[in-house]
Scaffold this motif. Structure first.
Motif, short mmCIF file in Angstrom:
data_model
loop_
_atom_site.label_atom_id
_atom_site.label_comp_id
_atom_site.label_asym_id
_atom_site.label_seq_id
_atom_site.Cartn_x
_atom_site.Cartn_y
_atom_site.Cartn_z
N GLU A 62 0.80 -1.23 0.00
CA GLU A 62 0.00 0.00 0.00
C GLU A 62 0.83 1.28 0.00
OE1 GLU A 62 -3.27 0.34 -0.14
OE2 GLU A 62 -3.82 -1.79 -0.05
N LEU A 63 2.04 1.22 0.54
CA LEU A 63 2.87 2.41 0.68
C LEU A 63 4.12 2.29 -0.19
CD1 LEU A 63 2.76 2.74 4.59
CD2 LEU A 63 1.05 3.49 2.93
N SER A 64 4.86 3.39 -0.28
CA SER A 64 6.08 3.36 -1.09
C SER A 64 7.05 4.42 -0.61
CB SER A 64 5.74 3.58 -2.58
OG SER A 64 5.14 4.85 -2.76
N GLY A 65 8.28 4.32 -1.11
CA GLY A 65 9.29 5.35 -0.90
C GLY A 65 9.69 5.55 0.55
N ASP A 66 10.03 6.80 0.86
CA ASP A 66 10.50 7.14 2.20
C ASP A 66 9.40 6.95 3.25
OD1 ASP A 66 13.10 7.93 1.33
OD2 ASP A 66 12.25 9.80 0.60
N PHE A 67 8.15 7.16 2.85
CA PHE A 67 7.03 6.95 3.76
C PHE A 67 6.97 5.48 4.18
CE2 PHE A 67 2.14 6.74 4.13
CZ PHE A 67 2.18 7.01 5.48
N LEU A 68 7.08 4.59 3.22
CA LEU A 68 7.08 3.16 3.51
C LEU A 68 8.24 2.80 4.44
CD1 LEU A 68 6.35 0.15 3.15
CD2 LEU A 68 7.69 0.19 1.03
N LYS A 286 19.07 27.19 16.24
CA LYS A 286 18.03 28.24 16.25
C LYS A 286 16.86 27.90 15.33
CE LYS A 286 21.15 30.25 18.71
NZ LYS A 286 21.12 30.02 20.18
N GLU A 287 16.56 26.63 15.26
CA GLU A 287 15.43 26.15 14.45
C GLU A 287 14.88 24.90 15.09
OE1 GLU A 287 14.56 25.27 9.73
OE2 GLU A 287 16.36 24.38 10.62
N SER A 288 13.57 24.75 15.06
CA SER A 288 12.96 23.55 15.62
C SER A 288 13.14 22.38 14.66
CB SER A 288 11.47 23.77 15.89
OG SER A 288 10.75 23.86 14.67
N VAL A 289 13.14 21.17 15.21
CA VAL A 289 13.20 19.98 14.37
C VAL A 289 11.98 19.93 13.45
CG1 VAL A 289 13.21 17.45 14.35
CG2 VAL A 289 14.56 18.69 16.06
N GLU A 290 10.82 20.32 13.99
CA GLU A 290 9.60 20.31 13.17
C GLU A 290 9.75 21.21 11.95
OE1 GLU A 290 8.24 19.45 17.41
OE2 GLU A 290 9.74 20.68 16.41
N ASP A 291 10.29 22.41 12.13
CA ASP A 291 10.47 23.32 11.00
C ASP A 291 11.48 22.77 10.00
OD1 ASP A 291 8.62 25.10 11.95
OD2 ASP A 291 10.08 26.50 12.80
N ALA A 292 12.51 22.10 10.53
CA ALA A 292 13.51 21.49 9.64
C ALA A 292 12.87 20.40 8.79
CB ALA A 292 14.66 20.91 10.47
N VAL A 293 12.02 19.59 9.40
CA VAL A 293 11.33 18.52 8.67
C VAL A 293 10.37 19.11 7.64
CG1 VAL A 293 9.61 16.69 8.91
CG2 VAL A 293 11.55 16.79 10.48
N LYS A 302 6.45 13.42 5.34
CA LYS A 302 6.56 14.58 6.24
C LYS A 302 5.57 14.47 7.39
CE LYS A 302 4.28 18.23 5.33
NZ LYS A 302 3.71 19.42 4.68
N ASN A 303 4.32 14.17 7.08
CA ASN A 303 3.29 14.11 8.12
C ASN A 303 3.55 13.00 9.13
OD1 ASN A 303 1.88 16.29 7.04
ND2 ASN A 303 0.61 15.00 5.74
N PHE A 304 4.10 11.89 8.67
CA PHE A 304 4.41 10.79 9.58
C PHE A 304 5.52 11.19 10.54
CE2 PHE A 304 6.37 6.63 10.63
CZ PHE A 304 5.29 6.08 11.30
N LEU A 305 6.59 11.80 10.02
CA LEU A 305 7.68 12.24 10.89
C LEU A 305 7.19 13.28 11.89
CD1 LEU A 305 10.76 12.58 8.48
CD2 LEU A 305 10.07 10.63 9.87
N LEU A 306 6.37 14.20 11.43
CA LEU A 306 5.83 15.23 12.35
C LEU A 306 4.96 14.61 13.43
CD1 LEU A 306 4.91 18.08 9.82
CD2 LEU A 306 6.82 18.05 11.45
N THR A 307 4.21 13.57 13.08
CA THR A 307 3.40 12.87 14.09
C THR A 307 4.29 12.24 15.15
OG1 THR A 307 1.65 12.40 12.48
CG2 THR A 307 1.73 11.01 14.45
#
Length: 313
Positions: A62-68, A286-293, A302-307
């Motif tokens: 069902e999934l692929s790439g970096d998300f998978l 001087k940057e959040s990990v979330e902003d870097a992602v 992106k959404n999975f890492l942020l979760t």
């Protein structure tokens, strides 16, 4: 502290399995991304029992790439996940420090109990030990250091002898001055002493020699790979949140994103110390990990890492 947010009321694993089967891609992030390791393991077991199908096979279809890749690593039981990461590093055609540092992270930035579980998982998966594969695939002197790190079983309580710390700081300083970074004493001290004892040793080193041990290691000028790997060992022991903050930063700098390193940093630490890593990253860069992602990834990945970082999506 962990960054991943677990709901106050967690549905039974059978319910989560049914949600995944029905909605799958839409449900992966909000179901798997908000469950801890024991809950994810129960979901994989329930999924197999309900549908006579491996959840991992369904993910791959069902999934692929970096998300998978990120979801698979997150869904594996942590010891199996780390065993797979180590095997992948050892079987890579590129054997530089960038690829081998995952071995150091498991040996020096997790508990002795976890390292033992990873070693057992590795033997079950690959029918050989981590040590055997290191000896077969890594050049000397890196193999000597890595075998010493993965084959030990450290005491895991806070026990410090300051006289030993001062003595062994002297031994380390002597080895560094003689440019003998792979000396038996160096490998033995770093590979067997408990983490609290080693932090005291590093503090004595700085006090007695007016320089940090990692700075002196990098000044040796004998073997760039060994120096770099030793610095990672020291950092993972002394301040793992700084190592992983640096890893996240280097993974997004330059042309293109190193998704493998970014994924590994977030997936392997989300349940351990990601809150500290985020604080260290903000302090250093001087940057959040979330902003870097957000700035370097996109889509479901992106959404999975942020979760996993604890951000509401």
């Amino acid at each position: 502290m962990a960054s991943v947010i677990i709901p106050e009321v967690v549905p039974p694993p059978e319910h989560d399995s049914e949600t995944l089967k029905r909605l799958f891609k839409k449900a992966v992030i909000r179901v798997l991304g908000r469950r801890d390791a024991s809950q994810r393991k129960k979901i994989t077991q329930a999924y197999q029992q309900l549908y006579n199908e491996s959840l991992f096979d369904s993910l791959r279809s069902e999934l692929s790439g970096d998300f998978l890749n990120a979801v698979l690593l997150w869904t594996y039981d942590p010891p199996e996940r780390d065993a797979r990461l180590i095997n992948e590093a050892l079987n890579s055609k590129r054997k530089g420090v960038k690829y081998l540092q995952v071995i150091v992270e498991v040996a020096c930035a997790t508990s002795p109990h976890h390292l033992m579980a990873v070693r057992q998982a590795y033997c079950s998966l690959y029918e050989c030990s981590i040590e055997e594969d290191i000896v077969s695939n890594v050049k000397f002197p890196l193999k000597k250091l890595l075998v010493g790190l993965v084959s030990s079983y450290r005491y895991d309580k806070e026990l410090v002898d300051m006289s030993v710390a001062k003595l062994e700081a002297g031994h380390l300083h002597e080895a560094i001055q003689k440019k003998e970074l792979d000396h038996d004493y160096v490998v033995w001290i770093l590979g067997t002493r408990n983490f609290f004892q080693l932090r005291a040793t590093f503090a004595c080193y700085k006090q007695d020699y007016s320089s940090t041990i990692d700075q002196d290691v990098l000044k040796c000028g004998i073997d760039d790979d060994l120096q770099a790997l030793l610095r990672i060992v020291i950092l993972c022991i002394e301040c793992p949140e700084k190592h992983f903050a640096e890893l996240i930063r280097t993974s997004i700098l330059g042309l293109g994103t190193d998704e493998d390193s970014l994924t590994r940093a977030i997936v392997t630490r989300a349940e351990l110390d990601m809150v500290k890593i985020k604080e260290e990253h903000a302090k250093l860069y001087k940057e959040s990990v979330e902003d870097a992602v957000i700035g370097d990834t996109s889509g479901d990945y992106k959404n999975f890492l942020l979760t996993l970082l604890g951000k509401e999506i």
